[in-house]
Design an enzyme around this catalytic site. Sequence first.
Site, mmCIF file in Angstrom:
data_model
loop_
_atom_site.group_PDB
_atom_site.id
_atom_site.type_symbol
_atom_site.label_atom_id
_atom_site.label_comp_id
_atom_site.label_asym_id
_atom_site.label_seq_id
_atom_site.Cartn_x
_atom_site.Cartn_y
_atom_site.Cartn_z
ATOM 1 N N LYS A 116 0.832 -1.218 0.000
ATOM 2 C CA LYS A 116 0.000 0.000 0.000
ATOM 3 C C LYS A 116 0.862 1.262 0.000
ATOM 4 O O LYS A 116 0.465 2.280 -0.567
ATOM 5 C CB LYS A 116 -0.960 0.014 1.201
ATOM 6 C CG LYS A 116 -1.843 -1.227 1.325
ATOM 7 C CD LYS A 116 -2.686 -1.511 0.087
ATOM 8 C CE LYS A 116 -3.147 -2.959 0.091
ATOM 9 N NZ LYS A 116 -3.272 -3.594 -1.204
ATOM 10 N N GLU A 200 -2.751 7.631 7.524
ATOM 11 C CA GLU A 200 -3.525 8.595 6.726
ATOM 12 C C GLU A 200 -4.491 9.335 7.637
ATOM 13 O O GLU A 200 -4.818 8.852 8.721
ATOM 14 C CB GLU A 200 -4.378 7.845 5.674
ATOM 15 C CG GLU A 200 -3.590 7.228 4.549
ATOM 16 C CD GLU A 200 -4.461 6.408 3.599
ATOM 17 O OE1 GLU A 200 -5.618 6.078 3.959
ATOM 18 O OE2 GLU A 200 -3.975 6.097 2.510
ATOM 19 N N HIS A 235 -16.105 -5.352 6.530
ATOM 20 C CA HIS A 235 -15.381 -5.417 5.257
ATOM 21 C C HIS A 235 -15.853 -6.530 4.341
ATOM 22 O O HIS A 235 -15.224 -6.826 3.340
ATOM 23 C CB HIS A 235 -13.870 -5.494 5.483
ATOM 24 C CG HIS A 235 -13.403 -4.372 6.358
ATOM 25 N ND1 HIS A 235 -13.415 -3.070 5.940
ATOM 26 C CD2 HIS A 235 -12.986 -4.350 7.640
ATOM 27 C CE1 HIS A 235 -13.010 -2.296 6.937
ATOM 28 N NE2 HIS A 235 -12.745 -3.039 7.972
ATOM 29 N N ARG A 291 -7.665 -8.462 -9.280
ATOM 30 C CA ARG A 291 -8.381 -9.712 -9.594
ATOM 31 C C ARG A 291 -9.753 -9.394 -10.189
ATOM 32 O O ARG A 291 -10.200 -8.248 -10.164
ATOM 33 C CB ARG A 291 -8.607 -10.498 -8.299
ATOM 34 C CG ARG A 291 -9.440 -9.695 -7.316
ATOM 35 C CD ARG A 291 -9.905 -10.468 -6.104
ATOM 36 N NE ARG A 291 -10.860 -9.705 -5.337
ATOM 37 C CZ ARG A 291 -10.565 -8.767 -4.453
ATOM 38 N NH1 ARG A 291 -9.309 -8.460 -4.210
ATOM 39 N NH2 ARG A 291 -11.516 -8.116 -3.815
HETATM 40 C C1 MV4 Z 1 -9.972 4.333 5.183
HETATM 41 C C2 MV4 Z 1 -11.177 4.786 5.781
HETATM 42 C C3 MV4 Z 1 -11.218 6.085 6.210
HETATM 43 N N1 MV4 Z 1 -10.149 6.891 6.063
HETATM 44 N N2 MV4 Z 1 -8.933 5.172 5.049
HETATM 45 C C4 MV4 Z 1 -11.259 -0.247 4.716
HETATM 46 C C5 MV4 Z 1 -10.783 -1.261 3.750
HETATM 47 C C6 MV4 Z 1 -9.533 -0.735 3.149
HETATM 48 N N3 MV4 Z 1 -9.619 -0.859 1.731
HETATM 49 C C7 MV4 Z 1 -9.449 0.681 3.582
HETATM 50 N N4 MV4 Z 1 -10.593 0.958 4.405
HETATM 51 C C8 MV4 Z 1 -10.850 2.202 4.864
HETATM 52 N N5 MV4 Z 1 -9.829 3.079 4.741
HETATM 53 C C9 MV4 Z 1 -9.033 6.408 5.484
HETATM 54 N N6 MV4 Z 1 -7.979 7.232 5.353
HETATM 55 C C10 MV4 Z 1 -12.223 3.903 5.905
HETATM 56 C C11 MV4 Z 1 -12.074 2.605 5.456
HETATM 57 C C12 MV4 Z 1 -13.224 1.772 5.640
HETATM 58 C C13 MV4 Z 1 -13.906 1.247 4.558
HETATM 59 C C14 MV4 Z 1 -13.486 1.489 3.260
HETATM 60 C C15 MV4 Z 1 -14.154 0.963 2.196
HETATM 61 C C16 MV4 Z 1 -15.267 0.176 2.428
HETATM 62 C C17 MV4 Z 1 -15.697 -0.092 3.707
HETATM 63 C C18 MV4 Z 1 -15.021 0.429 4.783
HETATM 64 C C19 MV4 Z 1 -15.469 0.172 6.061
HETATM 65 C C20 MV4 Z 1 -14.798 0.699 7.117
HETATM 66 C C21 MV4 Z 1 -13.669 1.493 6.910
#
Ligand code: MV4
Length: 494
Positions: A116, A200, A235, A291
């Site tokens: 990442k 972040e 998730h 994927r």
């Molecule tokens: C975040 C976020 C808020 N702020 N990054 C969750 C999965 C991973 N792909 C990154 N995720 C998140 N990153 C920042 N800077 C909130 C999430 C997140 C989330 C993101 C996408 C779909 C569902 C989620 C559920 C909780 C938190």
Amino acid sequence: MFNKILVANRGEIAIRVMRACREMDITTVAVYSEADSNALFAKYADEAHYIGLPPASQSYLRIDRILDIAEETGAEAVHPGYGFLAENPDFARECERMGIVFIGPSSDSIESAGSKITARKTMEKAKVPVVPGISAEIEDPESAIDAAQGLGYPVIVKASAGGGGIGMKVAYNDSELADAIHSTRAVAKSTFGDPTIFMEKYLHQPRHIEFQVLADSHHNTIHLNERECSIQRRHQKLIEESPSPVMTGELREEMGAAAVRATEAIDYTNAGTVEFIYSDGDFYFLEMNTRLQVEHPITEMVTGVDIVRKQIAIAAGERLVMEQDDIGINGWAIECRINAEDPLNDFAPSPGRITRYRSPGGPGIRVDSGVHTGYTISPFYDSMVSKLISWGEQRVEAIERMRRALYEYIIVGVTTNIPFHKAVLRNPHFMRAELSTHFIDDFGISEQVADVVEQEKEKGATLASALGVDDRKVAAITAAVRTYMDSSAQITDD
Ligand code: MV4
């Protein structure tokens, strides 16, 4: 074009891939574990080979055995589906080494998307917006605390090798940040074998919007619009739709162009997904999924593009015949993941034998499934039974068709999350497309699910007493009522 493809996966996605192969007149090889010896996907294939016992570490993750079978059977290419080996750079690399085509991106692309921190740096260089944060490894807590005060709390600490939500922790002040650094580092080390972490700014209640991309090996890259995946639980996506209700033509052009830049920045080929979070009119790159995704059918429904056929054609070196301007949006599609899990008991898995099964059909409905009456859902694998996809001219028609299809869907023998979907598809916030990644926690969905289950029980009990049968048969009776249109429906004891 290939003559023979080995499908290194199981269940509905193995069938999805083999369907494309059959259309393209490509012979298929399935590999199956002991637990899947009677599974539909193994029967669908032209040939099926045993690879070992469950769990997956002894079968579906055995790179050596799978590639031995590919070699022995003369398969020229391997399709990994999703999960298992789909995003494993070692598998892709081993395919490359053996001269077997991996239907997906190169091992190098998988690797650069997998880190990442590397992905963040690459995206910054390619002018793809990333969440304000630090594109470098956190070394010591003191300098991280300094940086966090610059960003402003809350911040989120993430594992560089993570993804899909594993290994991340939110901190609201200095002392929480110190804790988050220690705990995330420990989780990252034990889960991914890599303690590298970064940070972040934490965005509150973002929407999750992802772009499907296709890139051929001749430097043509296009996107197939977005999907919104904001109904998730821990998730695990449960409902996805395309297009996104918040999208405008202008924003789509901007985000789509960013998705294409992101794809080109890592020299990507084949089908992929660029994940963004969207908050207050701004969007930020989160990760690239290298994927085919579970939810790819909704994109297929609105664009008319068969993503799996394109994956195979791209892997065979063909050019994408279409250009960005050829990609339109026709109507609206929604996907509900039907899982064998109990929405009234913290979504606990409910494996077991399906004693009665009838899937919906009719206008605008697609069911991608690998199960049937008599099929046993194994506790060894994820609990997804099928994907129910609806299409309509507008969002409301897609919703109405989905509700109707959920009503028609009969699965007896295992508990499913169908009542959850029924509740969400009637929820006024969902109807108004007020989605966020916190939807399930925010809107008291579990009470609404309990109402759905209660109403169905009552309906069943009324019928059972009217017909003079005992309560144990209520489920079968309720199911039978819903198959009144099916003249062959029989009520059985199980
Ligand atoms: C975040 C976020 C808020 N702020 N990054 C969750 C999965 C991973 N792909 C990154 N995720 C998140 N990153 C920042 N800077 C909130 C999430 C997140 C989330 C993101 C996408 C779909 C569902 C989620 C559920 C909780 C938190």
